[in-house]
Write a protein that holds these residues in place. Sequence first.
Motif, PDB file in Angstrom:
ATOM      1  N   THR A   1      10.369 -11.654   6.121  1.00 35.73           N
ATOM      2  CA  THR A   1       9.010 -11.954   5.650  1.00 35.73           C
ATOM      3  C   THR A   1       7.998 -12.053   6.787  1.00 35.73           C
ATOM      4  N   GLY A   2       8.447 -12.469   7.966  1.00 31.94           N
ATOM      5  CA  GLY A   2       7.527 -12.659   9.083  1.00 31.94           C
ATOM      6  C   GLY A   2       6.661 -11.453   9.404  1.00 31.94           C
ATOM      7  N   PRO A   3       7.239 -10.233   9.434  1.00 31.33           N
ATOM      8  CA  PRO A   3       6.407  -9.068   9.756  1.00 31.33           C
ATOM      9  C   PRO A   3       5.460  -8.649   8.634  1.00 31.33           C
ATOM     10  N   ILE A   4       5.567  -9.257   7.437  1.00 30.11           N
ATOM     11  CA  ILE A   4       4.742  -8.822   6.299  1.00 30.11           C
ATOM     12  C   ILE A   4       3.794  -9.918   5.835  1.00 30.11           C
ATOM     13  N   ILE A   5       4.364 -11.105   5.533  1.00 31.97           N
ATOM     14  CA  ILE A   5       3.550 -12.171   4.949  1.00 31.97           C
ATOM     15  C   ILE A   5       2.843 -12.944   6.060  1.00 31.97           C
ATOM     16  N   ASN A   6       1.772 -12.386   6.550  1.00 30.05           N
ATOM     17  CA  ASN A   6       0.948 -13.097   7.523  1.00 30.05           C
ATOM     18  C   ASN A   6      -0.481 -12.558   7.452  1.00 30.05           C
ATOM     19  N   PRO A   7      -1.461 -13.328   7.898  1.00 28.68           N
ATOM     20  CA  PRO A   7      -2.872 -12.943   7.733  1.00 28.68           C
ATOM     21  C   PRO A   7      -3.235 -11.624   8.396  1.00 28.68           C
ATOM     22  N   ILE A   8      -2.634 -11.320   9.547  1.00 25.73           N
ATOM     23  CA  ILE A   8      -2.986 -10.091  10.251  1.00 25.73           C
ATOM     24  C   ILE A   8      -2.574  -8.866   9.443  1.00 25.73           C
ATOM     25  N   VAL A   9      -1.352  -8.873   8.930  1.00 25.98           N
ATOM     26  CA  VAL A   9      -0.864  -7.738   8.147  1.00 25.98           C
ATOM     27  C   VAL A   9      -1.656  -7.606   6.844  1.00 25.98           C
ATOM     28  N   PHE A  10      -1.968  -8.750   6.226  1.00 26.65           N
ATOM     29  CA  PHE A  10      -2.756  -8.689   4.998  1.00 26.65           C
ATOM     30  C   PHE A  10      -4.130  -8.078   5.265  1.00 26.65           C
ATOM     31  N   ALA A  11      -4.764  -8.495   6.355  1.00 20.05           N
ATOM     32  CA  ALA A  11      -6.084  -7.953   6.693  1.00 20.05           C
ATOM     33  C   ALA A  11      -6.003  -6.457   6.982  1.00 20.05           C
ATOM     34  N   ALA A  12      -4.963  -6.032   7.708  1.00 19.49           N
ATOM     35  CA  ALA A  12      -4.798  -4.610   8.011  1.00 19.49           C
ATOM     36  C   ALA A  12      -4.562  -3.808   6.740  1.00 19.49           C
ATOM     37  N   THR A  13      -3.723  -4.333   5.836  1.00 20.43           N
ATOM     38  CA  THR A  13      -3.446  -3.631   4.584  1.00 20.43           C
ATOM     39  C   THR A  13      -4.694  -3.570   3.709  1.00 20.43           C
TER      40      THR A  13
ATOM     41  N   VAL B   1      -1.006   4.388   7.959  1.00 19.51           N
ATOM     42  CA  VAL B   1      -0.202   5.582   7.719  1.00 19.51           C
ATOM     43  C   VAL B   1       0.006   5.770   6.219  1.00 19.51           C
ATOM     44  N   ALA B   2       0.339   4.688   5.512  1.00 19.49           N
ATOM     45  CA  ALA B   2       0.595   4.782   4.069  1.00 19.49           C
ATOM     46  C   ALA B   2      -0.659   5.187   3.305  1.00 19.49           C
ATOM     47  N   SER B   3      -1.819   4.701   3.729  1.00 18.96           N
ATOM     48  CA  SER B   3      -3.057   5.006   2.997  1.00 18.96           C
ATOM     49  C   SER B   3      -3.391   6.485   3.021  1.00 18.96           C
ATOM     50  N   SER B   4      -2.907   7.208   4.025  1.00 22.22           N
ATOM     51  CA  SER B   4      -3.185   8.638   4.095  1.00 22.22           C
ATOM     52  C   SER B   4      -2.411   9.425   3.045  1.00 22.22           C
ATOM     53  N   PHE B   5      -1.444   8.775   2.378  1.00 22.73           N
ATOM     54  CA  PHE B   5      -0.649   9.426   1.337  1.00 22.73           C
ATOM     55  C   PHE B   5      -1.085   9.017  -0.075  1.00 22.73           C
ATOM     56  N   GLN B   6      -2.229   8.355  -0.192  1.00 25.47           N
ATOM     57  CA  GLN B   6      -2.647   7.849  -1.503  1.00 25.47           C
ATOM     58  C   GLN B   6      -2.800   8.940  -2.544  1.00 25.47           C
ATOM     59  N   THR B   7      -3.296  10.091  -2.149  1.00 34.72           N
ATOM     60  CA  THR B   7      -3.540  11.157  -3.109  1.00 34.72           C
ATOM     61  C   THR B   7      -2.282  11.945  -3.447  1.00 34.72           C
ATOM     62  N   SER B   8      -1.204  11.745  -2.691  1.00 39.92           N
ATOM     63  CA  SER B   8       0.011  12.521  -2.906  1.00 39.92           C
ATOM     64  C   SER B   8       1.149  11.714  -3.498  1.00 39.92           C
ATOM     65  N   PHE B   9       1.215  10.407  -3.217  1.00 40.86           N
ATOM     66  CA  PHE B   9       2.340   9.582  -3.632  1.00 40.86           C
ATOM     67  C   PHE B   9       1.895   8.499  -4.605  1.00 40.86           C
TER      68      PHE B   9
ATOM     69  N   SER C   1       1.600   4.749  -6.260  1.00 46.80           N
ATOM     70  CA  SER C   1       1.340   3.443  -5.648  1.00 46.80           C
ATOM     71  C   SER C   1       2.627   2.664  -5.441  1.00 46.80           C
ATOM     72  N   GLY C   2       3.577   2.807  -6.371  1.00 51.76           N
ATOM     73  CA  GLY C   2       4.857   2.116  -6.224  1.00 51.76           C
ATOM     74  C   GLY C   2       5.621   2.575  -4.999  1.00 51.76           C
ATOM     75  N   SER C   3       5.619   3.873  -4.716  1.00 54.43           N
ATOM     76  CA  SER C   3       6.326   4.384  -3.535  1.00 54.43           C
ATOM     77  C   SER C   3       5.628   3.953  -2.251  1.00 54.43           C
ATOM     78  N   LEU C   4       4.300   3.835  -2.289  1.00 58.24           N
ATOM     79  CA  LEU C   4       3.581   3.331  -1.114  1.00 58.24           C
ATOM     80  C   LEU C   4       3.949   1.874  -0.846  1.00 58.24           C
ATOM     81  N   LEU C   5       4.109   1.085  -1.903  1.00 54.72           N
ATOM     82  CA  LEU C   5       4.558  -0.300  -1.742  1.00 54.72           C
ATOM     83  C   LEU C   5       5.968  -0.347  -1.167  1.00 54.72           C
ATOM     84  N   THR C   6       6.823   0.555  -1.627  1.00 54.55           N
ATOM     85  CA  THR C   6       8.178   0.619  -1.077  1.00 54.55           C
ATOM     86  C   THR C   6       8.133   0.867   0.418  1.00 54.55           C
TER      87      THR C   6
END
Length: 339
Positions: free
Chosen positions: A130-142, A275-283, A285-290
Amino acid sequence: MPTTVFRASMHVIFAICFLLIVLILLNNDMLTLSLLTTERIQAFKTMFISILLEAIPFILLGVLLSSLLQTFVSEQTIRRFIPKNPILGILFACVLGILFPMCECGMIPVVRRLILKGMPVYIAVVFIVTGPIINPIVFAATFMAFRNHPAIAYSRMGLAFAVAIIIGLILYRFIKSNPLRISRANFSSQESLEGHQHQGGGLSSKLNTFFVHASDEFFEMGKYLVFGSLLTALIQVFMQRESLLAIGQGPISSHFFMMGFAYILSLCSTSDAFVASSFQTSFTSGSLLTFLVFGPMLDFKSTLMMLSVFKSKFVLLLSVLILITVLGCSLLLERFSNF
């Protein structure tokens, strides 16, 4: 450690080259020189540079906070607050991820010390995932990367939290022995030696350690970001649109592709959203979350680091748990949400 980092880098390079060769063979038009048009080369450069420029400020911020915590906050300070109840322990580990935004590079060595000093394995593993994901910096970047789809940022935090709870409860129920490679006796002697070497170190010594760790970690994560940005730009520009859509819109294939993509790239969680956002039109939303949840929990770089700390059977068990849990929870979220 330098040898491990070098081997990891070489494996990542070989994996990227192999994937590029496969993409070339699967796309006939890539074999023609007509592909190398000025427009495509310009599009490649634009996408590559834009991903780098968007991600670098968040990497720098994450590195500075990570180095600050590693240098000035002791493991004993954290250990005093560990609850005895397993549910509270898992929640405590998730809260640690919020309060202490660290990437897996600096987290795994710290977690090894915490386990040897008494932290339960299931709490330590929840902190790792959880440390690399659930934190304010990652949330802001996402949130910044998915400005036009902010639900992705909230769903990433919620999905990571759910996966961490499931994995933590399974480990609490079935893992009773010490999964570390180092024994407590060896750790005690090593700790005494380190304490003797650092005895008398003042503020200047800590500041020196802070800047050295920050610079090393920045360049360590930066090279993976460059690899990821390069490969993403190549796929987006040179791969046939029809092939990408066929993979990206598949109910299962899109998830497996994104998990493999995340594993190979080994991106920092402060930059993978761009990187994931560049695939929004092709993939989907569930696979981007994965991609956004699986990558920070398990990638090639973190696997090598865990193998140097934990026993191989435990790393294999944890890898399978992460894969199944992330895939299952992501599919359920995609099925019952309004993405």
